[in-house]
Enzyme design. Structure first.
Site, mmCIF file in Angstrom:
data_model
loop_
_atom_site.group_PDB
_atom_site.id
_atom_site.type_symbol
_atom_site.label_atom_id
_atom_site.label_comp_id
_atom_site.label_asym_id
_atom_site.label_seq_id
_atom_site.Cartn_x
_atom_site.Cartn_y
_atom_site.Cartn_z
ATOM 1 N N ASP A 105 -7.456 5.708 5.139
ATOM 2 C CA ASP A 105 -7.424 4.601 4.201
ATOM 3 C C ASP A 105 -7.246 3.331 5.026
ATOM 4 O O ASP A 105 -6.277 3.222 5.775
ATOM 5 C CB ASP A 105 -6.224 4.792 3.264
ATOM 6 C CG ASP A 105 -6.501 4.350 1.859
ATOM 7 O OD1 ASP A 105 -6.945 3.209 1.700
ATOM 8 O OD2 ASP A 105 -6.258 5.138 0.930
ATOM 9 N N ASP A 207 -9.629 -0.031 1.013
ATOM 10 C CA ASP A 207 -8.866 -0.409 -0.168
ATOM 11 C C ASP A 207 -9.361 -1.753 -0.724
ATOM 12 O O ASP A 207 -9.596 -2.699 0.045
ATOM 13 C CB ASP A 207 -7.391 -0.527 0.254
ATOM 14 C CG ASP A 207 -6.449 -0.641 -0.911
ATOM 15 O OD1 ASP A 207 -6.336 0.320 -1.682
ATOM 16 O OD2 ASP A 207 -5.801 -1.705 -1.053
ATOM 17 N N HIS A 331 -5.448 8.629 -7.077
ATOM 18 C CA HIS A 331 -4.000 8.428 -7.188
ATOM 19 C C HIS A 331 -3.629 7.243 -8.067
ATOM 20 O O HIS A 331 -2.448 6.950 -8.219
ATOM 21 C CB HIS A 331 -3.426 8.241 -5.777
ATOM 22 C CG HIS A 331 -3.974 7.015 -5.111
ATOM 23 N ND1 HIS A 331 -5.303 6.900 -4.745
ATOM 24 C CD2 HIS A 331 -3.402 5.839 -4.779
ATOM 25 C CE1 HIS A 331 -5.505 5.711 -4.218
ATOM 26 N NE2 HIS A 331 -4.373 5.045 -4.231
ATOM 27 N N ASP A 332 -4.621 6.554 -8.594
ATOM 28 C CA ASP A 332 -4.348 5.376 -9.424
ATOM 29 C C ASP A 332 -4.620 5.607 -10.907
ATOM 30 O O ASP A 332 -4.310 4.742 -11.725
ATOM 31 C CB ASP A 332 -5.215 4.195 -8.963
ATOM 32 C CG ASP A 332 -4.804 3.677 -7.601
ATOM 33 O OD1 ASP A 332 -3.607 3.747 -7.274
ATOM 34 O OD2 ASP A 332 -5.691 3.213 -6.856
HETATM 35 C C1 NOJ Z 1 -5.690 0.257 -4.467
HETATM 36 C C2 NOJ Z 1 -4.878 1.476 -4.184
HETATM 37 O O1 NOJ Z 1 -5.641 2.605 -4.509
HETATM 38 C C3 NOJ Z 1 -3.617 1.370 -4.986
HETATM 39 O O2 NOJ Z 1 -2.871 2.541 -4.962
HETATM 40 C C4 NOJ Z 1 -2.831 0.194 -4.468
HETATM 41 O O3 NOJ Z 1 -1.686 0.013 -5.257
HETATM 42 C C5 NOJ Z 1 -3.680 -1.072 -4.490
HETATM 43 N N1 NOJ Z 1 -4.977 -0.860 -3.963
HETATM 44 C C6 NOJ Z 1 -3.043 -2.143 -3.658
HETATM 45 O O4 NOJ Z 1 -3.185 -1.794 -2.305
#
Ligand code: NOJ
Length: 545
Positions: A105, A207, A331-332
């Site tokens: 990442d 990201d 994961h989001d």
């Molecule tokens: C995207 C990531 O997938 C997420 O988990 C993160 O909180 C935000 N970017 C900020 O880095």
């Protein structure tokens, strides 16, 4: 109608299946309730058995963990929670020895506020690194320089008392945004990329790549006319001047050039945009990211005609030579089993693994892991803490991997950092490997099938039928033709064809219909799906929508 030709050249990632590991939750080996790199190494054989080709690790770098690793304080080291560079090198060697690629990442949009670059930047207005971040004077009447909002709630500007200026943070105040208009910042991140690629890393998932550039005139974002009371606060505004700026494509081209200093590396972009804007991230002459993550299956209504339309829209929008990809979980976002229901998770897997393009599987989805309710006292996610009660918590999709029937599911010897799902005693790798009809074995069978049949990886896509709960499409390559039939509902369905359809079921969701002959009609139980290999003399059912 047929869409998509096999891409020339056939890069490894076109026929690959990517698997996302959230390292905190994969396998703990040092008894702190948090996963680590030795844990990932110890579980690589599960991934080999599953049949995936590449793993992408969410951030493993030093970080105060305000946003669980997406706030990096050192880009070229490993957080002691996860191990050290020696462990990482061993992971690379062990993964490569098994034929698995390793993707990291890359978080270039922002650092942690504890990163030495930011400490230096905030130390004085005259600091050499002042311009590495986005500093502005207060507005004329005082307060933040403009109306920009943080994705994680509140103003996107944090005031720095000692230097009397605000800095911009698209996420937490603990995640100041780097200034990508500054060539030194770009050069520094490109060096980070080289550092990892020299070690042998096979590529990056970048990201929030669509956030990198912000308006250089700092204009206010317009109000969002579609905002409804109760929606998450950042949706009050349209992020016109904070994301998806045309200039972003130039820096992505630069990143791509850095990746191409090395052989066979992959660049993926995290981009949440409507499809017509997303496809611009393939770049001019395909000089952008190789794969702009396509999140549309994360957001779509689980309805056959809607999904069919989505697939066709996406295929139609792809630039010539642009390689498709599909993501079912990350994961989001809430787990797929939580979004579409446990019974439909198999159908979702069959869809993901038979569509044209590179699929990404989120760890645990191969078991159908549920979205786990998190009691208030165990909430970790800053999004839930900042904007409570809006159903935005990401913790429920980040719970520990369920390996066996042990007290802590084989994940750890101690209580894990997040609670385990209630069903871990039965829904776990050890149990499900033994059950031919399990969703785990469905994933294994589907991935193995893709590997055996180019029609399912690089073959063209043909829509066939989408009505009520039934979704049918075909995949072709050379003489091979497959029909995929999915029942998105719980009632049985039957579809007759006027043409003489002849084929054989080569894979069924519950492993109970394999080898069955198909003659003229398709019958499906509720929540069931089939992959049918058509005989050479079989007619191809015409598309009917
Ligand atoms: C995207 C990531 O997938 C997420 O988990 C993160 O909180 C935000 N970017 C900020 O880095």
């Amino acid at each position: 109608m047929s869409i998509g030709e096999p891409a020339a050249g056939g890069a490894w990632w076109q026929a690959a299946v990517i698997y996302q590991i959230y390292p905190r939750s994969f396998q703990d080996t040092n008894g702190d309730g948090i996963g680590d790199i030795p844990g990932i190494i110890s579980r690589l054989d599960h991934l080999v058995e599953l049949g995936v080709d590449a793993i992408w690790l969410s951030p493993i770098f030093p970080s105060p963990m305000a946003d669980f690793g997406y706030d990096i304080s050192d880009y070229t080291a490993i957080h002691p929670l996860f191990g050290d560079l020696g462990d990482f090198d061993l992971l690379l060697a062990e993964a490569h020895a098994r034929g698995l690629k390793v993707l990291l990442d890359l978080v270039p949009n922002h650092t942690s506020d504890r990163h030495p670059w930011f400490r230096e930047s905030r130390s004085s207005r005259r600091s050499d690194k002042r311009d590495w971040y986005i500093w502005r004077d207060p507005a004329a009447q005082g307060g933040p320089p403009n109306n920009w909002l943080s994705e994680f709630g509140g103003s996107a500007w944090a005031y720095d008392e000692p230097t009397g200026q605000y800095y911009y943070h698209a996420f937490l105040a603990a995640q100041p945004d780097l200034n990508w208009r500054n060539p030194q910042v770009r050069a520094a991140i490109y060096e980070v990329m080289r550092f990892w690629m020299q070690r042998g890393v096979d590529g990056f998932r970048v990201d929030v790549i669509w956030h990198l550039m912000k308006d250089d005139r700092f204009r206010d974002n317009p109000l969002n006319p579609d905002y409804r009371e109760g929606d998450p606060e950042p949706h009050r505004l349209v992020p016109l001047y904070t994301t998806d700026l045309p200039e972003v494509h130039q820096v992505i081209e630069e990143m791509r050039s850095v990746v191409e200093e090395f052989e066979d590396r992959l660049l993926i972009g995290e981009i949440y945009l409507p499809l017509e804007k997303l496809v611009a991230y393939y770049g001019r002459d395909l000089r952008g990211v190789h794969l702009p993550f396509n999140f549309s299956l994360l957001l779509v209504n689980w309805h056959a005609p809607t999904i069919a339309r989505l697939i066709e829209d996406y295929e139609a929008l792809l630039p010539r030579g642009g390689w498709p990809n599909w993501v079912l979980g990350n994961h989001d976002r809430p787990r797929v089993a939580g979004r579409v229901g446990e019974d439909q998770a198999r159908i979702a897997a069959m869809l993901l693994l038979t569509l044209r393009g590179t699929p990404t599987i989120y760890y645990g989805d191969e078991l159908g892991m549920p979205q786990v309710p998190i009691p208030p006292e165990r909430v970790h996610d800053p999004v839930e803490r900042n904007m409570p009660g809006k159903g935005l918590s990401r913790d429920g999709a980040r719970t520990p991997m369920q390996w066996d029937g042990g007290r802590f599911a084989g994940f750890s010897e101690v209580e894990p950092w997040l609670p385990l799902a209630a069903d871990h005693a039965s829904r776990n790798v050890a149990n499900m490997r033994e059950d031919t009809g399990s969703i785990l074995n469905l994933h294994r069978r589907l991935i193995a099938l893709r590997r055996r049949h180019p029609a399912l990886t690089t073959g063209s896509y043909h829509p066939v039928h989408a009505r009520d709960d039934l979704l049918l499409f075909a995949r072709h390559s050379g003489g091979e033709r497959f029909l995929v039939a999915l029942n998105l509902g719980r009632d049985p369905v039957s579809l007759g064809f006027r043409e003489p359809l002849r084929g054989t079921v080569i894979l069924s969701c519950f492993a109970d219909r394999d080898g069955e002959a198909v003659r003229g009609s398709i019958d499906l139980a509720g929540d069931d799906g089939l992959v049918i290999e058509l005989e050479p003399e079989s007619a191809m059912p015409a598309a009917s929508f």
